[in-house]
Write a protein that holds these residues in place. Structure first.
Motif, PDB file in Angstrom:
ATOM      1  N   UNK A 325     -12.846 -17.751 -44.898  1.00 15.93           N
ATOM      2  CA  UNK A 325     -12.688 -16.829 -44.248  1.00 15.93           C
ATOM      3  C   UNK A 325     -11.391 -16.053 -45.069  1.00 15.93           C
ATOM      4  N   UNK A 326     -11.545 -14.532 -45.011  1.00 24.88           N
ATOM      5  CA  UNK A 326     -10.759 -13.868 -45.654  1.00 24.88           C
ATOM      6  C   UNK A 326      -8.984 -13.916 -44.903  1.00 24.88           C
ATOM      7  N   UNK A 327      -8.083 -13.970 -45.848  1.00 24.52           N
ATOM      8  CA  UNK A 327      -6.791 -14.719 -45.355  1.00 24.52           C
ATOM      9  C   UNK A 327      -6.280 -13.715 -44.230  1.00 24.52           C
ATOM     10  N   UNK A 328      -5.931 -12.523 -44.400  1.00 25.69           N
ATOM     11  CA  UNK A 328      -5.559 -11.465 -43.448  1.00 25.69           C
ATOM     12  C   UNK A 328      -6.338 -11.219 -42.300  1.00 25.69           C
ATOM     13  N   UNK A 329      -7.540 -11.540 -42.424  1.00 25.85           N
ATOM     14  CA  UNK A 329      -8.406 -11.482 -41.453  1.00 25.85           C
ATOM     15  C   UNK A 329      -8.197 -12.505 -40.596  1.00 25.85           C
ATOM     16  N   UNK A 330      -8.180 -13.840 -40.793  1.00 29.10           N
ATOM     17  CA  UNK A 330      -7.655 -15.005 -40.050  1.00 29.10           C
ATOM     18  C   UNK A 330      -6.404 -14.685 -39.342  1.00 29.10           C
ATOM     19  N   UNK A 331      -5.652 -14.117 -40.271  1.00 28.85           N
ATOM     20  CA  UNK A 331      -4.293 -13.840 -39.344  1.00 28.85           C
ATOM     21  C   UNK A 331      -4.174 -12.863 -38.174  1.00 28.85           C
ATOM     22  N   UNK A 332      -5.015 -11.809 -38.571  1.00 33.16           N
ATOM     23  CA  UNK A 332      -5.285 -10.814 -37.518  1.00 33.16           C
ATOM     24  C   UNK A 332      -6.068 -11.482 -36.369  1.00 33.16           C
ATOM     25  N   UNK A 333      -6.945 -12.133 -36.470  1.00 30.85           N
ATOM     26  CA  UNK A 333      -7.748 -13.017 -35.623  1.00 30.85           C
ATOM     27  C   UNK A 333      -6.758 -13.709 -34.580  1.00 30.85           C
TER      28      UNK A 333
END
Length: 436
Positions: A325-333
């Motif tokens: 999964x895309x890194x900044x998307x994981x962090x936003x989640x």
């Protein structure tokens, strides 16, 4: 410091080490979870820019082979095609056009009352729709679209209410429950990203419809989902294409269909049906895929796998950033749902046990917890809510009350469904919920 803990300068860090503590409070850094494996030089550079020294847990240190094992997906590992292994794929930061900044405009108590039957209505609409999909093609999608619109408005007003309701609501059919809960996780993440209301509606409806292709698969196959041999898994993977075939003449928007089509694709190309990677996966599909995977970890099909605690699932997602999964998307989640998501069972450092009610982005490790037992795990006569951030505000470090660990669902009979969270917010009763 324990025998497994070692304090070192950040410039001496190496890939594979497990960072267990920093030289400053975690909430003052951009790292969304407390404690993580270093997977690359990028992780080391990020630590260097914020800290001078860290503590590492020697017992948790892993080599690259071990890290590759823990970042593999839970399902279908035998059928990986493109992107084999754990090669990282880095893209420019996610960009949402004209993002909306949402404010929480109502209390949890009020939104609970407003939306208490919303997921029940969604389940009824979805069950009727999926039942017709099993033998026929498109029926009227308006009831499901109407429910999603109400869910979106609820999440916009107060994101924790539907998270709580989705965690306590029971449903006999795993496919319906999976689709509903996935949509809630996805909507909460979409809200964090600033998606406008229209896009949130597309995202939520796409999540609800993402499983429709499974109605055309043998029930016996679905009953062993996650434990399939390669030949069976090849058939299982066809559910996405079957779903698209069912929905092709539905009049649904391209955005909704992109969620159905792309929710099982993965950032490194290891997904299906097309094996596309990176920026070829639409944003809404990326969000749906992340939410769907998280839900599969904490609520797997009964008897097929041990459910992960939400905190462990969050940690696994963080290990998978820029791989599956895309890194900044994981962090936003993670920022959206919290390190200890709403509905998580937890034990506090003084031994008390309870359930996370809501969390604060500014104090990720100190959510609001409905405490239900004393420090000896004896049930209290009435549950009480402790806001850990407020409780710890003026206390010395030795007096801080924090979460010690996340507990498995059902530990000691602690069931979120047994508590009426629409009661007084400072002291909630043991009365059973009427709407289930």
């Amino acid at each position: 410091m324990g025998v497994c803990q070692r304090k070192i300068a950040v410039h001496d860090l190496e890939v594979g080490m497990f960072v267990s503590d920093l030289d400053r409070p975690w909430h003052q850094t951009p790292f969304p979870i407390q404690g993580f494996h270093i997977r690359s030089q990028d992780d080391i550079r990020a630590l260097v820019s914020h800290c001078k020294w860290v503590s590492i847990d020697v017992a948790e240190t892993r080599d690259s082979v071990e890290l590759a094992k823990i970042t593999r997906p839970a399902f279908g590992t035998k059928s990986r095609r493109k992107g084999e292994g754990r090669d990282e794929l880095h893209l420019p930061p996610l960009s949402v056009r004209e993002p909306v900044t949402y404010q929480t405009v109502t209390t949890l108590k009020r939104e609970m009352k407003e939306s208490s039957s919303l997921l029940e209505d969604a389940g009824v609409a979805l069950e009727g729709l999926y039942r017709t999909f099993a033998t026929e093609n498109i029926k009227d999608l308006r009831p499901v679209a109407a429910v999603i619109n109400k869910m979106v408005r609820s999440v916009i007003r107060q994101p924790d209410a539907l998270l709580w309701l989705s965690r306590i609501r029971q449903h006999d059919n795993h496919v319906y429950r999976h689709a509903l809960n996935t949509s809630v996780w996805a909507l909460v993440c979409g809200r964090q990203l600033g998606l406008n209301e229209g896009l949130l509606n597309h995202l939520g409806l796409g999540c609800l419809l993402s499983q429709v292709g499974k109605t055309r698969l043998p029930a016996e196959l679905l009953s062993r989902e996650g434990q399939l041999v390669p030949e069976e898994y090849a058939l299982y993977r066809t559910y996405v294409d079957k779903g698209m075939a069912i929905l092709e003449d539905s009049g649904l928007s391209r955005a909704v269909l992109s969620v159905v089509q792309g929710h099982r694709e993965r950032h490194n190309g290891s997904g299906f049906p097309e094996g596309v990677r990176g920026d070829r996966i639409p944003l809404l599909a990326k969000i749906a895929g992340l939410a769907e995977f998280f839900e599969s970890l904490i609520e797997p099909r009964e008897r097929l796998a041990e459910p992960m605690t939400p905190a462990k699932a969050v940690t696994l997602l963080y290990d998978m950033r820029n791989i599956e999964f895309q890194g900044d998307l994981v962090e936003s989640f993670i920022q959206a749902i919290g390190i200890y998501p709403t509905g998580s069972l937890v034990e506090l450092t003084d031994g008390q046990r309870g359930i996370v009610v809501s969390h604060s982005a500014a104090r990720r490790l100190w959510p609001r917890v409905m405490v239900m037992t004393d420090r000896y795990h004896t049930p209290l006569r009435a549950a009480k809510v402790v806001d850990l951030a407020k409780y710890n505000e003026s206390r010395a470090a030795a007096e801080v009350l924090a979460i010690k660990e996340c507990l498995a669902h059902g530990t000691d009979g602690l069931d979120p469904a047994g508590y009426d969270v629409t009661g007084t917010e400072s002291r909630w009763s043991f009365s059973r919920l009427i709407s289930r």
